[in-house]
Design a protein around this motif. Structure first.
Motif, PDB file in Angstrom:
ATOM      1  N   GLN A 105       0.911  -1.273   0.036  1.00 34.56           N
ATOM      2  CA  GLN A 105       0.104   0.103   0.106  1.00 34.56           C
ATOM      3  C   GLN A 105       1.007   1.271   0.100  1.00 34.56           C
ATOM      4  O   GLN A 105       0.585   2.314  -0.531  1.00 34.56           O
ATOM      5  CB  GLN A 105      -0.964   0.065   1.351  1.00 34.56           C
ATOM      6  N   LEU A 106       1.691   1.127   0.829  1.00 32.98           N
ATOM      7  CA  LEU A 106       2.723   2.405   0.757  1.00 32.98           C
ATOM      8  C   LEU A 106       3.364   2.544  -0.471  1.00 32.98           C
ATOM      9  O   LEU A 106       3.508   3.674  -0.780  1.00 32.98           O
ATOM     10  CB  LEU A 106       3.869   2.076   2.004  1.00 32.98           C
ATOM     11  N   GLN A 107       3.838   1.522  -1.094  1.00 27.58           N
ATOM     12  CA  GLN A 107       4.548   1.803  -2.433  1.00 27.58           C
ATOM     13  C   GLN A 107       3.314   2.220  -3.233  1.00 27.58           C
ATOM     14  O   GLN A 107       3.937   3.236  -4.206  1.00 27.58           O
ATOM     15  CB  GLN A 107       5.168   0.582  -2.846  1.00 27.58           C
ATOM     16  N   GLN A 165       0.921   4.197  -2.864  1.00 27.09           N
ATOM     17  CA  GLN A 165       0.993   5.665  -2.343  1.00 27.09           C
ATOM     18  C   GLN A 165       2.041   6.531  -2.927  1.00 27.09           C
ATOM     19  O   GLN A 165       1.807   7.608  -3.252  1.00 27.09           O
ATOM     20  CB  GLN A 165       0.434   5.797  -0.959  1.00 27.09           C
ATOM     21  N   GLN A 166       3.018   5.580  -2.583  1.00 28.32           N
ATOM     22  CA  GLN A 166       4.290   6.551  -3.109  1.00 28.32           C
ATOM     23  C   GLN A 166       4.411   6.870  -4.433  1.00 28.32           C
ATOM     24  O   GLN A 166       4.551   7.824  -5.110  1.00 28.32           O
ATOM     25  CB  GLN A 166       5.473   5.963  -2.687  1.00 28.32           C
TER      26      GLN A 166
END
Length: 80
Positions: free
Chosen positions: A23-25, A27-28
């Protein structure tokens, strides 16, 4: 049994961390794309500002000259 439960919790935590990392990737990546778009818009705005300043410069120069002239004339009255 306790060791087995701890191992299961560890596996669950690793899966959750992996999911959160994905998820972080994502969003990044989205932020990177948005930043590119924002930079493009910012460059367009800066270009428009420079064009407007170029077009308005003669008017601004005349206004500055008139202001200086008025200040000079006003200073004559203040001196008396």
């Amino acid at each position: 049994m306790k060791l087995f439960d701890q191992f299961k919790n560890l596996i669950t935590n690793i899966k959750e961390i992996t999911s959160l990392l994905k998820q972080l990737q994502l969003q990044q990546h989205e932020l990177t794309e948005q930043l590119k778009e924002i930079q493009s818009v910012s460059e367009d705005i800066q270009s428009d500002i420079e064009k407007m300043n170029f077009k308005n410069q003669p008017h601004i120069s005349r206004i500055n000259e008139a202001t200086e002239h008025l200040n000079t004339e006003l200073s004559k009255f203040k001196a008396h």
